[in-house]
Enzyme design. Structure first.
Site, PDB file in Angstrom:
ATOM      1  N   ARG A 123      35.394  48.250  47.216  1.00  0.00           N
ATOM      2  CA  ARG A 123      35.787  47.592  45.962  1.00  0.00           C
ATOM      3  C   ARG A 123      34.617  46.891  45.281  1.00  0.00           C
ATOM      4  O   ARG A 123      34.701  46.543  44.107  1.00  0.00           O
ATOM      5  CB  ARG A 123      36.925  46.599  46.224  1.00  0.00           C
ATOM      6  CG  ARG A 123      38.270  47.272  46.464  1.00  0.00           C
ATOM      7  CD  ARG A 123      39.353  46.295  46.851  1.00  0.00           C
ATOM      8  NE  ARG A 123      39.277  45.920  48.261  1.00  0.00           N
ATOM      9  CZ  ARG A 123      40.169  45.153  48.867  1.00  0.00           C
ATOM     10  NH1 ARG A 123      41.203  44.675  48.181  1.00  0.00           N
ATOM     11  NH2 ARG A 123      40.045  44.868  50.149  1.00  0.00           N
ATOM     12  N   ASP A 150      29.081  35.451  72.970  1.00  0.00           N
ATOM     13  CA  ASP A 150      28.757  34.966  71.625  1.00  0.00           C
ATOM     14  C   ASP A 150      29.157  35.969  70.545  1.00  0.00           C
ATOM     15  O   ASP A 150      28.735  35.865  69.398  1.00  0.00           O
ATOM     16  CB  ASP A 150      27.266  34.639  71.516  1.00  0.00           C
ATOM     17  CG  ASP A 150      26.397  35.873  71.720  1.00  0.00           C
ATOM     18  OD1 ASP A 150      26.953  36.949  72.055  1.00  0.00           O
ATOM     19  OD2 ASP A 150      25.173  35.763  71.546  1.00  0.00           O
ATOM     20  N   GLY A 184      50.875  41.665  45.870  1.00  0.00           N
ATOM     21  CA  GLY A 184      51.429  40.878  44.769  1.00  0.00           C
ATOM     22  C   GLY A 184      51.612  41.709  43.513  1.00  0.00           C
ATOM     23  O   GLY A 184      52.701  41.730  42.913  1.00  0.00           O
ATOM     24  N   THR A 185      50.565  42.411  43.099  1.00  0.00           N
ATOM     25  CA  THR A 185      50.626  43.245  41.900  1.00  0.00           C
ATOM     26  C   THR A 185      51.621  44.384  42.081  1.00  0.00           C
ATOM     27  O   THR A 185      52.393  44.705  41.171  1.00  0.00           O
ATOM     28  CB  THR A 185      49.229  43.824  41.584  1.00  0.00           C
ATOM     29  OG1 THR A 185      48.316  42.742  41.391  1.00  0.00           O
ATOM     30  CG2 THR A 185      49.258  44.679  40.334  1.00  0.00           C
ATOM     31  N   ASP A 221      48.624  54.486  44.418  1.00  0.00           N
ATOM     32  CA  ASP A 221      47.363  53.747  44.391  1.00  0.00           C
ATOM     33  C   ASP A 221      46.614  54.015  45.689  1.00  0.00           C
ATOM     34  O   ASP A 221      47.159  54.614  46.627  1.00  0.00           O
ATOM     35  CB  ASP A 221      47.620  52.247  44.208  1.00  0.00           C
ATOM     36  CG  ASP A 221      46.460  51.548  43.493  1.00  0.00           C
ATOM     37  OD1 ASP A 221      45.406  52.193  43.279  1.00  0.00           O
ATOM     38  OD2 ASP A 221      46.609  50.357  43.153  1.00  0.00           O
ATOM     39  N   ASP A 267      46.551  45.458  49.145  1.00  0.00           N
ATOM     40  CA  ASP A 267      46.005  44.338  49.914  1.00  0.00           C
ATOM     41  C   ASP A 267      47.075  43.271  50.112  1.00  0.00           C
ATOM     42  O   ASP A 267      47.795  43.270  51.111  1.00  0.00           O
ATOM     43  CB  ASP A 267      44.776  43.783  49.207  1.00  0.00           C
ATOM     44  CG  ASP A 267      43.966  42.846  50.095  1.00  0.00           C
ATOM     45  OD1 ASP A 267      44.489  42.407  51.138  1.00  0.00           O
ATOM     46  OD2 ASP A 267      42.814  42.542  49.755  1.00  0.00           O
ATOM     47  N   LYS A 276      48.318  46.049  33.163  1.00  0.00           N
ATOM     48  CA  LYS A 276      48.371  44.645  33.576  1.00  0.00           C
ATOM     49  C   LYS A 276      47.214  43.871  32.963  1.00  0.00           C
ATOM     50  O   LYS A 276      46.111  44.393  32.801  1.00  0.00           O
ATOM     51  CB  LYS A 276      48.339  44.529  35.099  1.00  0.00           C
ATOM     52  CG  LYS A 276      47.089  45.074  35.767  1.00  0.00           C
ATOM     53  CD  LYS A 276      47.208  45.039  37.277  1.00  0.00           C
ATOM     54  CE  LYS A 276      45.969  45.642  37.939  1.00  0.00           C
ATOM     55  NZ  LYS A 276      46.105  45.744  39.398  1.00  0.00           N
TER      56      LYS A 276
END
EC number: 2.7.6.1
Length: 336
Positions: free
Chosen positions: A105, A46, A237-238, A230, A234, A204
C-alpha cells in the site's frame, strides 16, 4: 552441478497451513511426495531470527513460501534470512512465493517526506539473493516494475469467478459487481467480464485518513445481489459502510469477495454484525481463530493455483495460463 529432479519448498512461520496444502497439492500433481524441506526458523531470546536448513539444497530449485503479513516486519525478515541461508548453501535458484505482499500500500509518495516502502522491500528481496517472486493480487500492479527480477503476479478473480458461478447458479442475472472505490474499478471490471455481470461503483470521500465522510453509489443496484470486490480488507470499516449504503439503495443482498483478509482490530466483529450476507477471502493470510469461527466469513483455497504456478515455473512453462477460468476450472474441480 547436480541435475535438478524436483522442486523443493521451504516454509516460514507466516502461513504454514498454506505451505503444507501447496506441498500436498504438488504431490498430487506429480504423483510423488513433495514435502517441505526440513528446517527450523526460530527466535533467540532477544527475538533475533535464526534459520537452519537440515537438508542438502546444493544445486536445487528452491521455493520459499512466506506471506509478509502481520507481524509484517518479523515475517519479512524471516523471508530475507531464509533466502540468505539458501544462497550460502549453493541453491541453484531461489524463488520467493509471497501470497500476500506486505507494504504494497506504500507504493508512491502521497505527501511530502514520505517513503515508497514497496520499492525498499523490493530492493531488500533482490539483495537477499532471491531471483524470482511469485505473488497474488498486488495492491498496485506497477510494483512489479520496482523489482529487477521477474515477478509473476497471480490473480484471484478467476477463482472468485468459479466460486460465484457455483454459489449463484441460476441467479447470475441478478448479480451486480461493485467496486468499493474508483481506484478498484479495473479489478471489479475484470471479474464482472468473467461472469457477464454489470458493474457499479461506490464513490467515497474522506475528510481525514481512516474516516469516510460520504458515499455515493454510481449505478442502479435496485433488486440486485451486490458483490463487492477488492484486494485488501483491513479494519473492514469502509467495506461494512459500503454494504449499508448498497442496501439503502435497494440491493437485496450484499456479499464481498476480498483477496487478502488482513482483518485487523475490530474487523471480524464488524463483519459479523454487518448487513453483509457473506465475506469471501482467500487463505493468502493465515486465518486467526476469530476469522475461522465467524459465521459469515468463508475462505477459498489458493493452494491448487500456487502449486500449479510453482510447477510451471520449475518446468519453464507459462504462468499466465493460470489467469484463465478455463485453465483453473479442472484444477478446482470438486474443491469449490
Amino acid at each position: 552441478m547436480p541435475i535438478v529432479t524436483e522442486p523443493k519448498i521451504i516454509a516460514g512461520n507466516s502461513n504454514l497451513p498454506l505451505a503444507k496444502a501447496v506441498s500436498r497439492r504438488m504431490s498430487l500433481y506429480r504423483g510423488m511426495s513433495v514435502g517441505l524441506v526440513d528446517a527450523r526458523v526460530e527466535r533467540f531470546n532477544d527475538q533475533e531470527i535464526f534459520v537452519e536448513v537440515y537438508e542438502n539444497v546444493r544445486g536445487e530449485d528452491m521455493f520459499i513460501m512466506q506471506s509478509t503479513s502481520r507481524p509484517a516486519n518479523d515475517n519479512l525478515m524471516e523471508l530475507l534470512i531464509m533466502a540468505d541461508a539458501l544462497r550460502r548453501s549453493s541453491a541453484a535458484r531461489i524463488t520467493a512465493v509471497i501470497p500476500y505482499f506486505g507494504y504494497a500500500r506504500q507504493d508512491r509518495r502521497t505527501k511530502a517526506r514520505t517513503p515508497i516502502t514497496a520499492k525498499l522491500v523490493a530492493n531488500m528481496i533482490h539483495e537477499a539473493g532471491i531471483e524470482r517472486v511469485l505473488t497474488m493480487d498486488l495492491h498496485a500492479t506497477q510494483i512489479q516494475g520496482f523489482f529487477d527480477i521477474p515477478v509473476d503476479n497471480l490473480y484471484a478473480s478467476p477463482v472468485f469467478a468459479l466460486d460465484i458461478m457455483k454459489q449463484f447458479e441460476g441467479q447470475l442475472e441478478d448479480v451486480m459487481i461493485v467496486s468499493p472505490d474508483v481506484g478498484g474499478v479495473a479489478r471489479a471490471r475484470e471479474l464482472a467480464k468473467r461472469i457477464g455481470a454489470p458493474l457499479s461503483i461506490v464513490d467515497k470521500r474522506r475528510e481525514k485518513p481512516g474516516e469516510v465522510a460520504e458515499m455515493t453509489v454510481i449505478g442502479d443496484v435496485t433488486g440486485k445481489k451486490c458483490i463487492i470486490v477488492d484486494d485488501i480488507c483491513d479494519t473492514a470499516g469502509t467495506l461494512c459502510k459500503a454494504a449499508e449504503v448498497l442496501m439503502d439503495h435497494g440491493a437485496t443482498e450484499v456479499h464481498s469477495y476480498i483477496t487478502h483478509g488482513v482483518l485487523s482490530g475490530p474487523a471480524v466483529e464488524r463483519v459479523t454484525n454487518s448487513v453483509m450476507k457473506s465475506l469471501v477471502i482467500t487463505d493468502s493470510i493465515a486465518a486467526t481463530e476469530d476469522v475461522a469461527a465467524a459465521p459469515n466469513i468463508r475462505i477459498v483455497p489458493t493452494a491448487p493455483m500456487f502449486a500449479q504456478a510453482i510447477l510451471n515455473i520449475w518446468n519453464g512453462t507459462s504462468v499466465s495460463s493460470l489467469f484463465e477460468t478455463d485453465t483453473l476450472g479442472p484444477i478446482y474441480e470438486g474443491i469449490l
